[in-house]
Scaffold this motif. Structure first.
Motif, mmCIF file in Angstrom:
data_model
loop_
_atom_site.group_PDB
_atom_site.id
_atom_site.type_symbol
_atom_site.label_atom_id
_atom_site.label_comp_id
_atom_site.label_asym_id
_atom_site.label_seq_id
_atom_site.Cartn_x
_atom_site.Cartn_y
_atom_site.Cartn_z
ATOM 1 N N SER A 278 0.839 -1.199 0.000
ATOM 2 C CA SER A 278 0.000 0.000 0.000
ATOM 3 C C SER A 278 0.869 1.241 0.000
ATOM 4 O O SER A 278 1.984 1.253 0.544
ATOM 5 N N ASN B 76 -1.610 -0.869 -3.761
ATOM 6 C CA ASN B 76 -2.971 -0.406 -3.453
ATOM 7 C C ASN B 76 -2.917 0.938 -2.716
ATOM 8 O O ASN B 76 -1.850 1.405 -2.326
ATOM 9 N N LYS B 77 -4.082 1.543 -2.549
ATOM 10 C CA LYS B 77 -4.220 2.845 -1.875
ATOM 11 C C LYS B 77 -3.376 3.921 -2.557
ATOM 12 O O LYS B 77 -2.775 4.778 -1.900
ATOM 13 N N LEU C 128 -3.329 7.643 -1.798
ATOM 14 C CA LEU C 128 -2.562 8.233 -0.698
ATOM 15 C C LEU C 128 -1.138 8.610 -1.115
ATOM 16 O O LEU C 128 -0.388 9.162 -0.301
ATOM 17 N N SER D 175 -6.739 1.259 -6.258
ATOM 18 C CA SER D 175 -7.320 1.943 -5.103
ATOM 19 C C SER D 175 -8.712 1.367 -4.896
ATOM 20 O O SER D 175 -9.596 1.547 -5.742
ATOM 21 N N GLY E 287 -5.252 -3.863 2.320
ATOM 22 C CA GLY E 287 -6.491 -3.833 1.544
ATOM 23 C C GLY E 287 -6.728 -5.029 0.654
ATOM 24 O O GLY E 287 -7.412 -4.914 -0.369
#
Length: 380
Positions: free
Chosen positions: A173, A203-204, A207, A231, A259
């Motif tokens: 992430s 992922n994410k 951010l 995401s 996630g």
């Protein structure tokens, strides 16, 4: 095609396994008090000879036949292990899910493993005909040889996380928690050693304001690994992830809180896998998925969702083989001065020279050194 072995042309090799403790006999008799009572005052003749210790390790073992290459009996039902629940395995035969125990000889023969059966195993099992079809339980008697498996060491035993998968989706992430390149590298080495194709997923990405996570992902893409940006909040990259998973046998791995379950919920709406929050104090995810479970996908194939981990012991892979699983090292290894060069401290090391000239990433090299030094492999 192997040659028939043993009597009657049966395949398989004989192996020695330990007796269960309650099957072994003590080397020395220790019932002298009982014998004295039975003698009723008469003298007891001492034994002329007595074995104080067993003859050796072989005396504490028995012989069984390892029939991993043998075809299963024709009367077995066949299925795939969906999940492990303690001593039970949930086995899907295509019509229903059976709770199954594991035949004792399998548990004995594979005693060095954390469990002889794991998620993804293709097994043969037998159901007691006396049991009601709806309440019956099966006994796993045969396990098909595994093709692709992801393993790690837990204590003194090998834990096979999943078997018979084509690819490992290694999820990291961009933040909450921060990416851990060394953990990604550990998963890549374990995947390649287990004959599984690694796919790196960041992922994410919403951010990643500074672009650091995207730069890290670019390193893996340039090495030839398939790299995904996703995401689960914004839906970014879900179509691409769905395309990677379609028709394949996959396992999703990564640390807690990155996630993994959220992504699978986006890939197949309706799964409703549990997801957790991030601890603000330590910026780490809480364990929500507690056991690995196999999920059949509507787009074809299946995926195994695994519990998040914070460390991954790679000692199942000899550290002399780590260089084979760092793609950028391979072309330089043959040019090292010493044939057994570890690429950590030796002079005239071609890998270290490539690091100095920028042909190998300094971060990746430091990750390799950390893996090498952390390894508990005492031989290689």
């Amino acid at each position: 095609m192997g040659k028939p072995g043993g009597h009657g042309g049966k395949k398989g090799k004989k192996v020695r396994v330990a007796f269960r403790r309650n099957r072994t006999k003590p080397a020395r008799r220790n019932d002298w008090t009982e014998q004295a009572h039975q003698a009723d005052g008469h003298e007891i003749d001492a034994q002329h000879s007595e074995s104080v210790v067993p003859k050796g390790e072989l005396s504490r073992q028995r012989t069984v036949k390892a029939d991993e290459d043998k075809e299963p009996p024709s009367d077995l039902q066949h299925g795939v292990v969906l999940a492990m629940r303690g001593l039970y395995a949930d086995v899907d035969d295509g019509d229903r899910i059976w709770p199954c125990t594991v035949r004792r000889v399998l548990r004995t023969r594979l005693i060095e493993q954390r469990h002889p059966v794991t998620v993804g195993d293709r097994v043969g099992f037998r159901v007691d005909p006396a049991e009601d079809d709806r309440a019956g339980e099966g006994v796993i008697e045969w396990v098909r040889p595994r093709q692709g498996e992801l393993c790690r060491r837990v204590g003194r035993r090998i834990h096979t996380i999943v078997a018979n998968v084509d690819q490992a989706i290694i999820v990291s992430s961009a933040g909450q928690p921060d990416p851990r390149p060394n953990l990604i590298d550990r998963y890549i080495v374990a995947s390649l050693a287990g004959r599984i194709t690694p796919v790196v997923c960041m992922n994410k990405i919403d951010l990643d304001q500074a672009g650091c996570a995207a730069s890290l992902l670019k390193v893996y893409a340039e090495l030839g690994y398939e790299a995904l940006v996703t995401s689960a909040i914004e839906g970014t990259g879900i179509t691409e992830l769905r395309g990677v998973l379609a028709g394949k046998a996959s396992v999703v791995v990564g640390q807690s809180g990155v996630g993994k379950s959220s992504l699978l919920n986006m890939v197949q709406p309706g799964l409703q896998l549990r997801t957790g929050e991030i601890s603000e104090q330590v910026n780490k995810g809480r364990h929500v998925t507690t056991t690995a479970s196999l999920i059949r996908l509507e787009i074809g194939g299946f995926v195994v969702d695994t519990p998040g981990i914070r460390s991954f012991d790679l000692s199942t892979v000899p550290r002399s083989q780590y260089e084979l699983h760092f793609a950028e090292f391979v072309e330089h290894v043959a040019h090292c001065k010493f044939p057994d060069c570890s690429h950590t401290h030796e002079a005239d090391c071609a890998v270290k020279a490539a690091v100095e000239t920028g042909r190998i990433s300094q971060d990746r090299y430091e990750s390799y050194v950390r893996l090498f030094e952390d390894s508990s492999d005492p031989i290689s």
